[in-house]
Design an enzyme around this catalytic site. Structure first.
Site, mmCIF file in Angstrom:
data_model
loop_
_atom_site.group_PDB
_atom_site.id
_atom_site.type_symbol
_atom_site.label_atom_id
_atom_site.label_comp_id
_atom_site.label_asym_id
_atom_site.label_seq_id
_atom_site.Cartn_x
_atom_site.Cartn_y
_atom_site.Cartn_z
ATOM 1 N N HIS A 160 -9.922 11.046 -13.291
ATOM 2 C CA HIS A 160 -10.466 9.898 -14.191
ATOM 3 C C HIS A 160 -12.182 10.110 -14.585
ATOM 4 C CE1 HIS A 160 -11.925 8.952 -9.995
ATOM 5 N NE2 HIS A 160 -12.841 8.540 -10.528
ATOM 6 N N ASP A 191 -4.723 12.725 -9.814
ATOM 7 C CA ASP A 191 -6.241 12.303 -9.910
ATOM 8 C C ASP A 191 -7.335 13.478 -9.653
ATOM 9 O OD1 ASP A 191 -8.424 10.795 -10.972
ATOM 10 O OD2 ASP A 191 -8.720 9.673 -9.170
ATOM 11 N N SER A 269 -17.156 10.365 -7.085
ATOM 12 C CA SER A 269 -15.887 10.929 -7.205
ATOM 13 C C SER A 269 -15.973 12.045 -7.673
ATOM 14 C CB SER A 269 -15.174 9.967 -8.562
ATOM 15 O OG SER A 269 -15.118 8.667 -8.237
#
Length: 579
Positions: A160, A191, A269
């Protein structure tokens, strides 16, 4: 005789002292020191300015005296003094001579995490599709996240973080240069994304991060990255608090995940989770935001990471995580087990439904009881032994396989034990969880905009809470319907571009198209082909909720060009429908 009297208006002089204490801030390991004028200890290589009348603490600024009110004391008795180290270690007075400060010794800073230099900051420019107006894209925006260098001149980050990217740049710790990166693979389900940089300078002097084993509960982890709140690297620590099959928000899948109590904020992230041996045990990717919880973050563990990397190395591209395309029911009720012909020592789960597109649909049947997968016995609650004192859902065994691998499934059918060798494949959903970076498909006739429904489409139309706000009919198909063929799609009228020809149909929004001129609509391409080749007098669309739309064929096709011009639409259909 009592204390001697002192004269009025004059304060008693303070007794002379042989030492003076002060503190100073320095980037080195030690941040506090005490200077004694008569001592032979080394005080500091930096000049520190002291002013009488103010507390003997560290002075602000680069040697400037601290201001008292609006002026600085400058009387002879309160003249500022400087102390520097002499050759014999004694402190000597240098008056008003300005002594330049020695540069701080940055090399003396202790590294908290040895592999910290391999953590990079990821800058990405995204250009997302516009699902409401599928012939164009949204305004571009920028984001920053984290990543880390692994062997083979590659960088790992989250999917993402680079989704719908138009440009990706990486910056190393302590560097002022951003290097252009190339996206090698994007694993939407897990992911994870794999990047590389062509510039050789980027890889100089950096040691790749090594992967460690799956941690145990209460093992210490350190999350390194570039979260919000600043531009430099950030380190947060915690412990592994839970390990189970988790719901991956971005991938809409369920894979093995770690829960930790270290803070994972926006920008973290893609950063690595490091164990106490300096090895990577996971990738930070999501956190739980709720008023009743604090510091609950989630990490993609090494088994999932290694599966992604090996899949890419094996196939030259990311192929995905296979599944066993069945829905199953727990067999914890003893009466249910007896009715299925299970013995007292047999355990397993009952098959409720089988995906029609899955390879196992040819051998497995509803009401079969799955006893084991690849020789591992399955409990009545659907779990299998994991580690000492731990159990985990048997879908973990399936996720460890690769697309196209074979697996042996033992089932109980009519009190007989059967074994089947099944070739595993990825999941084919009626409503796709992702469009994998491709632009959305659309088709326009007579102002009616047709498109295929996907999870990103529902999220774009109804927001993050689409599971509560979307139409019930669409949600029912999203949650419970199964694709009957690999190319099946759910086609809807997204909106109606108002024109004279479609008067009375303006309020039709996001309604499924069931058939065209009596023929069922299998997917968007089949609908476009049928409409374009139609020679009938009318175009008749049968929609959900028993609605119908009827247009004159010649009039609708003639009006389409004017509608496209009015709304600045370049084509009546997306490029994927033209081939």
């Amino acid at each position: 005789m009592g204390e001697p009297k002192r004269k009025r208006g004059r304060k008693p002089k303070a007794p002379k002292t042989e030492s003076m204490d002060f503190q100073f801030t320095n980037p080195g390991p030690s941040t506090t020191a005490t200077a004694t004028a008569a001592a032979n200890d080394v005080v500091s290589a930096s000049a520190v300015e002291l002013t009488e009348g103010s507390p003997p603490s560290a002075r602000r600024g680069r040697g400037r005296p601290r201001k008292i009110g609006k002026h600085v004391e400058k009387s002879p008795e309160r003249r500022s003094s400087r102390f520097v180290e002499s050759s014999n270690g004694d402190a000597r007075h240098v008056g008003a001579v300005v002594v330049p400060e020695a540069p701080p010794r940055w090399e003396s800073v202790v590294r908290v995490v040895p592999s910290m230099d391999a953590v990079v900051k990821v800058f990405c420019v995204h250009t997302e599709p516009n699902f409401s107006l599928p012939w164009q894209r949204k305004r571009q925006y920028s984001s920053s996240s984290s990543g880390f260098i692994i062997e083979g001149r590659r960088v790992l980050t989250n999917a993402h973080s680079v989704e719908h990217h138009t440009q990706v740049k990486l910056k190393k710790r302590g560097s002022d240069t951003k290097y252009l990166a190339t996206v090698l693979a994007i694993g939407t389900e897990c992911d994870i994304a794999l990047l590389t940089v062509n510039d050789d300078e980027f890889w100089d002097g950096v040691k790749p991060v090594e992967f460690g084993d799956l941690p145990a509960l209460q093992d210490a982890v350190t999350v390194v990255g570039y979260p919000i709140g600043g531009d430099t690297i950030s380190v947060t620590s915690g412990v592994v608090s839970r390990m189970e099959i988790l719901s991956y928000v971005h991938g809409s899948t369920e894979l093995l995940g770690l829960q930790i109590d270290a803070a994972i904020n926006s920008g973290n992230s893609g950063g690595p989770a490091i164990n106490d041996k300096g090895k990577c045990v996971g990738i930070a990717f999501q956190s739980l935001k709720h008023e009743d919880v604090e510091n609950i973050g989630y990490v993609i563990p090494t088994p999932v990471i290694m599966h992604f990397i090996r899949d890419y190395e094996k196939n030259g591209a990311y192929t995905g995580f296979p599944i066993l395309g069945v829905e199953w029911q727990k067999m914890e009720n003893p009466d249910l087990r007896v009715s299925m012909g299970m013995g007292p020592d047999q355990k397993g789960v009952r098959i409720r439904r089988i995906e029609p597109t899955a390879p196992e649909s040819h051998v497995l049947k509803p009401s079969d009881v799955i006893l084991s997968f690849d020789g591992v016995n399955i409990a009545n609650d659907g779990t299998v032994p994991f580690r000492h004192g731990e159990r985990i859902g048997f879908s973990y065994l399936v996720s460890q396989k690769y697309t196209g691998d074979n697996a042996v499934v033992k089932v109980l059918r009519n009190s007989q034990i059967l074994e089947f060798c099944i070739k595993l494949a990825i999941h084919k959903r009626l409503i796709a969880a992702h469009i994998k970076g491709r632009p959305p498909s659309y088709y326009i006739i007579g102002g009616f905009v047709f498109t295929a429904v996907s999870v990103p489409y529902l999220r774009s139309e109804y927001g993050k809470d689409y599971e509560f706000d979307a139409p019930v009919k669409l949600l029912d198909k999203h949650l419970y319907s199964m694709a009957q063929s690999v190319d099946e799609q759910l086609v809807v009228v997204a909106q109606v571009l108002v024109a004279d020809i479609n008067i009375g149909y303006e309020e039709i929004v996001n309604t499924q198209v069931l058939s065209f001129n009596g023929k069922p609509v299998k997917n968007l391409k089949s609908l476009a082909t049928m409409v374009e080749s139609c020679d009938d007098e009318f175009l008749k669309f049968e929609l959900e909720y028993q609605q119908i739309v009827v247009l004159q064929t010649k009039t609708a096709k003639a009006a389409t060009l004017d509608i496209l011009t009015t709304h600045c639409i370049p084509s009546a259909m997306s490029d994927d429908l033209k081939t």
